[in-house]
Design a protein around this motif. Structure first.
Motif, PDB file in Angstrom:
ATOM      1  N   ASN A 144      -8.358  -3.568 -10.892  1.00 21.28           N
ATOM      2  CA  ASN A 144      -7.626  -2.599 -10.077  1.00 21.28           C
ATOM      3  C   ASN A 144      -7.320  -1.313 -10.836  1.00 21.28           C
ATOM      4  N   GLY A 145      -7.470  -1.328 -12.141  1.00 18.94           N
ATOM      5  CA  GLY A 145      -7.263  -0.132 -12.928  1.00 18.94           C
ATOM      6  C   GLY A 145      -8.495   0.752 -13.009  1.00 18.94           C
ATOM      7  N   TRP A 146      -9.616   0.256 -12.514  1.00 19.64           N
ATOM      8  CA  TRP A 146     -10.887   0.971 -12.613  1.00 19.64           C
ATOM      9  C   TRP A 146     -11.469   1.328 -11.252  1.00 19.64           C
ATOM     10  N   SER A 147     -11.047   0.627 -10.216  1.00 21.01           N
ATOM     11  CA  SER A 147     -11.560   0.914  -8.873  1.00 21.01           C
ATOM     12  C   SER A 147     -10.443   0.707  -7.862  1.00 21.01           C
ATOM     13  N   GLY A 148     -10.607   1.316  -6.693  1.00 17.83           N
ATOM     14  CA  GLY A 148      -9.542   1.288  -5.703  1.00 17.83           C
ATOM     15  C   GLY A 148      -9.455  -0.022  -4.952  1.00 17.83           C
ATOM     16  N   THR A 149      -8.230  -0.483  -4.741  1.00 12.91           N
ATOM     17  CA  THR A 149      -7.982  -1.676  -3.944  1.00 12.91           C
ATOM     18  C   THR A 149      -6.833  -1.385  -2.988  1.00 12.91           C
ATOM     19  N   ALA A 150      -7.020  -1.677  -1.725  1.00 14.64           N
ATOM     20  CA  ALA A 150      -5.959  -1.435  -0.749  1.00 14.64           C
ATOM     21  C   ALA A 150      -4.800  -2.404  -0.956  1.00 14.64           C
ATOM     22  N   GLY A 151      -3.591  -1.913  -0.723  1.00 16.97           N
ATOM     23  CA  GLY A 151      -2.432  -2.794  -0.666  1.00 16.97           C
ATOM     24  C   GLY A 151      -1.683  -3.012  -1.962  1.00 16.97           C
ATOM     25  N   VAL A 152      -2.093  -2.370  -3.065  1.00 17.47           N
ATOM     26  CA  VAL A 152      -1.412  -2.584  -4.354  1.00 17.47           C
ATOM     27  C   VAL A 152      -1.297  -1.255  -5.106  1.00 17.47           C
ATOM     28  N   GLY A 170       0.810  -1.203   0.000  1.00 21.32           N
ATOM     29  CA  GLY A 170       0.000   0.000   0.000  1.00 21.32           C
ATOM     30  C   GLY A 170       0.846   1.256   0.000  1.00 21.32           C
ATOM     31  N   VAL A 171       0.184   2.413  -0.082  1.00 24.55           N
ATOM     32  CA  VAL A 171       0.891   3.678  -0.249  1.00 24.55           C
ATOM     33  C   VAL A 171       1.764   4.019   0.963  1.00 24.55           C
ATOM     34  N   LEU A 172       1.453   3.520   2.152  1.00 24.23           N
ATOM     35  CA  LEU A 172       2.261   3.813   3.331  1.00 24.23           C
ATOM     36  C   LEU A 172       3.527   2.964   3.408  1.00 24.23           C
ATOM     37  N   ASP A 173       3.576   1.887   2.630  1.00 26.73           N
ATOM     38  CA  ASP A 173       4.660   0.923   2.792  1.00 26.73           C
ATOM     39  C   ASP A 173       5.446   0.622   1.528  1.00 26.73           C
ATOM     40  N   GLU A 174       4.904   0.925   0.366  1.00 27.40           N
ATOM     41  CA  GLU A 174       5.613   0.612  -0.875  1.00 27.40           C
ATOM     42  C   GLU A 174       6.911   1.409  -0.975  1.00 27.40           C
ATOM     43  N   THR A 175       7.953   0.771  -1.499  1.00 22.00           N
ATOM     44  CA  THR A 175       9.220   1.470  -1.692  1.00 22.00           C
ATOM     45  C   THR A 175       9.231   2.165  -3.051  1.00 22.00           C
ATOM     46  N   ALA A 176      10.008   3.218  -3.150  1.00 23.67           N
ATOM     47  CA  ALA A 176      10.129   3.926  -4.428  1.00 23.67           C
ATOM     48  C   ALA A 176      10.676   2.990  -5.497  1.00 23.67           C
ATOM     49  N   GLU A 177      11.625   2.131  -5.117  1.00 21.52           N
ATOM     50  CA  GLU A 177      12.236   1.205  -6.084  1.00 21.52           C
ATOM     51  C   GLU A 177      11.205   0.235  -6.637  1.00 21.52           C
TER      52      GLU A 177
END
Length: 322
Positions: free
Chosen positions: A146-154, A99-106
């Motif tokens: 996932n390209g059309w609606s929001g999904t947590a964690g990806v 998710g956005v809080l944990d994903e790395t830039a790399e």
């Protein structure tokens, strides 16, 4: 309606054992010769074996979809062997992430690069090959729910799949003067039906762990593949302020038809979209998800026990993997 792809040549990127292999088999069973791309030779070999044991013709087209010289290399190899490419299916992607809080830039950049640059480079060079030969071909880019609606964690996967949808519309405008059609196709979390995966006990969504030194390809079809649990996303932090990323308890039926289908369902649809029956369809999205995207979030059409479900699947595998 008889879908007939006889005489056509197809290139599939990311031919891992789930979605990629299902699309490759379908195009073959409808008559196309199929070039199988991946960074994994094991995935390519397995896909070719599956096609050949079902009576089709296939070749290996190994290479990294984000490396322009490698893309030109395997496109040229297909042209040298078969003289043309009529169908391109852009499927290579990285499934999973955080998710956005944990994903790395790399990892974010890597995930976006495989879909964005990979889809662009293959569309560019296959599109040029089609235009030079006056082939009014079909290019299909695999999107995702996932390209059309929001999904947590990806967050990275959702970002790049959303980009796929407008890339298709823009590319469709660029290639329309040449009679080349560009469309997207939206599946969602299919249940594996490849006999090799079924024999191995794989029943859930597949995720390919990244390999050191090169982008993993083929997800959501997967390249090595392992069953995942608890959704698509990876681990999160353990700070005391954390909240759950995704509800995982009992839930009402989420898909109106009772199933999201299998890669074979996807293959049938992509084969039709690649055929001359779809000659005026370009710049649009074909959804095969059991009605998931169409459903109002607050309501379900029926309880699980009251869903009739779809008609039986029309299988494409004639023989078991053994």
């Amino acid at each position: 309606m008889d879908i007939n792809l006889d005489g056509k040549v197809a290139l599939i990127t990311g031919c891992g054992p789930n979605i990629g292999s299902g699309i490759a088999l379908a195009l073959s069973r409808y008559g196309a010769k199929v070039a199988c791309n991946d960074v994994s030779t094991e995935s390519i070999d397995a896909c070719i074996r599956r096609i050949e044991r079902n009576g089709g013709t296939a070749m290996a087209a190994p290479g990294d979809v984000t490396d322009e010289e490698q893309v030109k290399g395997y496109v040229d190899a297909v042209l040298e062997r078969w003289g043309r490419i009529d169908i391109l299916v852009n499927n290579a992607a990285l499934l999973g992430g955080k998710g956005v809080l944990d994903e790395t830039a790399e990892d974010f950049e890597r995930s976006v690069r495989v879909s964005s640059l990979g889809y662009f480079l293959n569309t560019k060079h296959v599109g040029r090959a089609m235009a030079e030969r006056e082939i009014r071909g079909s290019i299909v880019c695999v999107s995702s729910s996932n390209g059309w609606s929001g999904t947590a964690g990806v967050i990275a996967y959702a970002f790049n799949k959303g980009g796929v949808n407008n890339f298709v519309r823009a590319a469709a405008m660029d290639l329309a003067p040449y009679g080349i059609r560009v469309n997207s196709f939206t599946p969602t979390a299919p249940t594996p039906d490849n006999p090799e995966l079924v024999a191995a006990g794989v029943t859930g969504v597949l995720q390919s762990p990244p390999r050191s030194g090169s982008p993993a390809q083929g997800a959501p079809s997967g390249s090595g593949g392992r069953a995942t649990s608890g959704g698509l996303g990876g681990a999160v932090g353990d700070e005391p302020w954390r909240r759950p990323t995704r509800w995982s308890g009992d839930r009402a039926p989420m898909v109106p038809m009772g199933t999201t289908g299998t890669p074979t369902d996807i293959g049938h649809a992509v084969a039709w979209l690649s055929s001359d029956y779809a000659r005026l369809i370009t710049g649009t999205d074909l959804v095969v998800d059991g009605g998931a995207r169409a459903r109002n979030f607050a309501y379900i059409p029926a309880a699980a026990e009251d869903l009739a479900g779809p008609v039986p699947l029309i299988s494409l595998d004639e023989d078991d993997a053994t």
